[in-house]
Design a protein around this motif. Structure first.
Motif, short mmCIF file in Angstrom:
data_model
loop_
_atom_site.label_atom_id
_atom_site.label_comp_id
_atom_site.label_asym_id
_atom_site.label_seq_id
_atom_site.Cartn_x
_atom_site.Cartn_y
_atom_site.Cartn_z
N GLN A 234 0.81 -1.17 -0.14
CA GLN A 234 0.03 -0.01 -0.16
C GLN A 234 0.79 1.22 -0.16
O GLN A 234 0.50 2.20 -0.61
CB GLN A 234 -1.02 0.01 1.25
CG GLN A 234 -2.06 -0.99 1.20
CD GLN A 234 -3.14 -0.86 2.40
OE1 GLN A 234 -2.99 0.09 3.02
NE2 GLN A 234 -3.98 -1.49 2.22
N GLN A 235 2.01 1.35 0.74
CA GLN A 235 2.72 2.42 0.90
C GLN A 235 3.28 2.74 -0.61
O GLN A 235 3.27 3.85 -1.32
CB GLN A 235 4.01 2.03 1.48
CG GLN A 235 4.96 3.49 2.00
CD GLN A 235 5.87 2.95 2.91
OE1 GLN A 235 5.95 1.70 3.35
NE2 GLN A 235 6.73 4.14 3.44
N ASN B 135 0.38 3.94 -2.76
CA ASN B 135 0.26 5.76 -2.49
C ASN B 135 1.21 6.43 -2.91
O ASN B 135 0.88 7.71 -3.48
CB ASN B 135 0.13 5.64 -0.89
CG ASN B 135 -1.08 5.26 -0.43
OD1 ASN B 135 -2.22 5.70 -0.88
ND2 ASN B 135 -1.20 4.71 0.87
N HIS B 136 2.36 6.01 -2.93
CA HIS B 136 3.65 6.70 -3.63
C HIS B 136 3.30 6.93 -5.22
O HIS B 136 3.36 8.15 -5.46
CB HIS B 136 4.84 6.09 -3.34
CG HIS B 136 5.99 6.96 -3.73
ND1 HIS B 136 7.24 7.32 -2.73
CD2 HIS B 136 6.53 7.53 -4.75
CE1 HIS B 136 8.06 7.79 -3.34
NE2 HIS B 136 7.80 8.03 -4.51
N ASP C 176 0.39 9.25 -5.82
CA ASP C 176 0.69 10.66 -5.60
C ASP C 176 1.43 11.26 -6.78
O ASP C 176 1.06 12.60 -7.02
CB ASP C 176 1.57 10.78 -4.30
CG ASP C 176 2.13 12.09 -3.77
OD1 ASP C 176 1.06 12.99 -3.53
OD2 ASP C 176 3.19 12.39 -3.83
N ILE D 266 -8.90 3.77 -7.66
CA ILE D 266 -8.12 4.92 -6.53
C ILE D 266 -8.06 5.94 -7.10
O ILE D 266 -8.40 7.02 -6.30
CB ILE D 266 -6.88 4.22 -6.18
CG1 ILE D 266 -7.05 2.65 -5.38
CG2 ILE D 266 -5.83 5.05 -5.57
CD1 ILE D 266 -5.60 2.03 -5.27
N VAL E 90 -7.45 3.60 -0.87
CA VAL E 90 -6.51 2.48 -1.14
C VAL E 90 -6.66 1.25 -0.35
O VAL E 90 -6.27 0.14 -0.84
CB VAL E 90 -4.93 2.95 -0.87
CG1 VAL E 90 -3.96 1.82 -1.09
CG2 VAL E 90 -4.74 4.24 -1.77
#
Length: 430
Positions: free
Chosen positions: A237-238, A241-242, A245, A405, A411
């Motif tokens: 998930q990290q 998310n990156h 972004d 998403i 997410v």
């Protein structure tokens, strides 16, 4: 290379091969001079176009060692090779050696079409690029031999970068990259369609590179002997998310468009950079597909990722396999051994093709023509080597998750739903 589906489960793999590993040690015969028969080799036409001298040298070496063996070589095109190979396997006329794109290997492993080979009989096996070797490995056996590698890179308009930042050199770290992209955005703020970094929203190869950078994965093989989706794991998930972004901040186009023909954004003056296969750089400035005036401005560089390291790339490339029913399996394996020897791999490296091993890859990391791709390869990743991966791709689970998403789905929810969908398919034969 487009990925392919899986035809069958691997229950009968060993039975489908002709008497075990095809390598037969360093020599295919106690007396090579007396060996006879025919070895048919299918290579992709890349070899014919770009390194015919290597092919000729290996064929001459093989002929000298086995003077009574007839070698038949046929070049294939990527567009119809799979269909031709499937027909040849069904007809009992398959070649003894076949080149496979690394997204094709698992289809033929699981269908029982390939013979296992002994890893320790091939040069540089202990330093093969891990992700490339993994595409040839299943159930602790090696079913093909890495041939050469490919990688995704940053492709950028050096003139646009120079105008906005004062330097035409692509940033080495992501912090520096974000600073440069912000300056490019400010320089072009009057154009609401201009993307400092054109990063398509459904571009799952790129998204999973960020997942890999954080130590996450699409799916993992558990102790119970099954695959399960792991996109909802914190590290995965990290990475997602990156990626999201970056897409939201720097892609000013339609976020639902995929990466097909992404070079057009730069060719039409709507992007300063994008992340793609090295060959896409040529498309930007090609007479028909792009803008020839950009020829001198378009450059490639290693894409920086999180943590001060290069962004892990999806590994591309090819492998060489011996077919399961080859009547000349040991001879075929020896031809593969010659074609992937240290000498042969160096011939590829000398032509700026990424070799199959880290030892010979390392010098290319500092060579301008190859540094971008070579630096991205050591930490490369590949899709799960699972029976149902082809079904997962066919259902577009990853691009649909990313699109959802970007349209607002959390997410956490989107990744859990994707994992559930993956779990329904990944252990099935495709």
């Amino acid at each position: 290379m487009a990925s392919v589906g899986i035809m069958a489960l691997a229950a009968g793999l060993t039975a489908c091969s002709s008497g075990g590993p095809a390598s037969g040690g360093k020599s295919a015969s106690a007396d090579p001079q007396s060996a006879s028969g025919t070895v048919t080799v299918w290579l992709m036409d890349d070899a014919q176009k770009s390194w015919p001298d290597l092919v000729q040298r290996v064929n001459d070496e093989f002929a000298a060692k086995y003077p009574k063996v007839t070698l038949r070589l046929a070049y294939q095109g990527w567009a119809d090779k799979v269909a031709k190979l499937d027909k040849a396997i069904a007809d009992g006329t398959a070649p003894d050696v076949v080149e496979l794109g690394n997204t094709e290997t698992m289809k033929y492993v699981l269908s029982g079409a390939l013979a296992p080979v002994e890893r320790n009989t091939f040069d540089n096996a202990d330093s093969w690029i891990k992700a490339l070797a993994n595409t040839c490995t299943y159930q602790d056996k090696l079913w093909c031999v890495p041939y050469y590698a490919g990688a995704r890179v940053a492709i950028y308009n050096s003139a646009a970068l120079q105008q906005a930042t004062g330097s035409a050199d692509f940033p080495k770290t992501e912090d520096e990259l974000r600073t440069a992209l912000d300056r490019i955005a400010d320089k072009n703020k009057a154009d609401k369609t201009y993307s400092p970094l054109y990063l398509p929203g459904p571009y799952w190869y790129a998204a999973m590179s960020y997942v890999s950078a954080y130590g996450g994965a699409i799916a993992r093989f558990d102790s119970g002997g099954t695959w399960h989706g792991t996109l909802s794991d914190p590290k995965s998930q990290q990475g997602i998310n990156h990626f999201v972004d970056l897409v939201r901040k720097y892609n000013k186009g339609d976020l639902t468009l995929n990466e097909q023909n992404q070079y057009e954004a730069m060719a039409r003056g709507h992007a300063a950079a994008f992340y793609g296969n090295g060959y896409e750089a040529a498309s930007v400035a090609a007479p028909v597909t792009g803008d020839p005036s950009l020829k001198d401005a378009v450059k490639v560089a290693t894409m920086p990722g999180p943590g001060g390291k290069p962004l892990p790339t999806f590994i591309g490339g090819s492998a060489l396999a011996v077919t399961a029913k080859s009547p000349a399996a040991a001879l075929a394996a020896d031809w593969v051994r010659m074609f992937t020897s240290t000498k042969s791999e160096q011939a590829l490296a000398d032509k700026d093709i990424l070799p199959n091993n880290l030892t010979q890859l390392n010098p290319l990391k500092s060579k301008p023509a190859t540094a971008a791709a070579a630096n991205a390869v050591p930490d490369a990743w590949f899709t799960p080597l699972a029976p149902g991966w082809g079904l997962v791709e066919k259902q577009k689970i990853l691009p649909d998750m990313l699109t959802a998403i970007l349209k607002g789905k959390p997410v956490d929810q989107a990744t859990k739903e994707a994992d559930a969908a993956i779990d329904q398919l990944i252990n099935k034969a495709g």
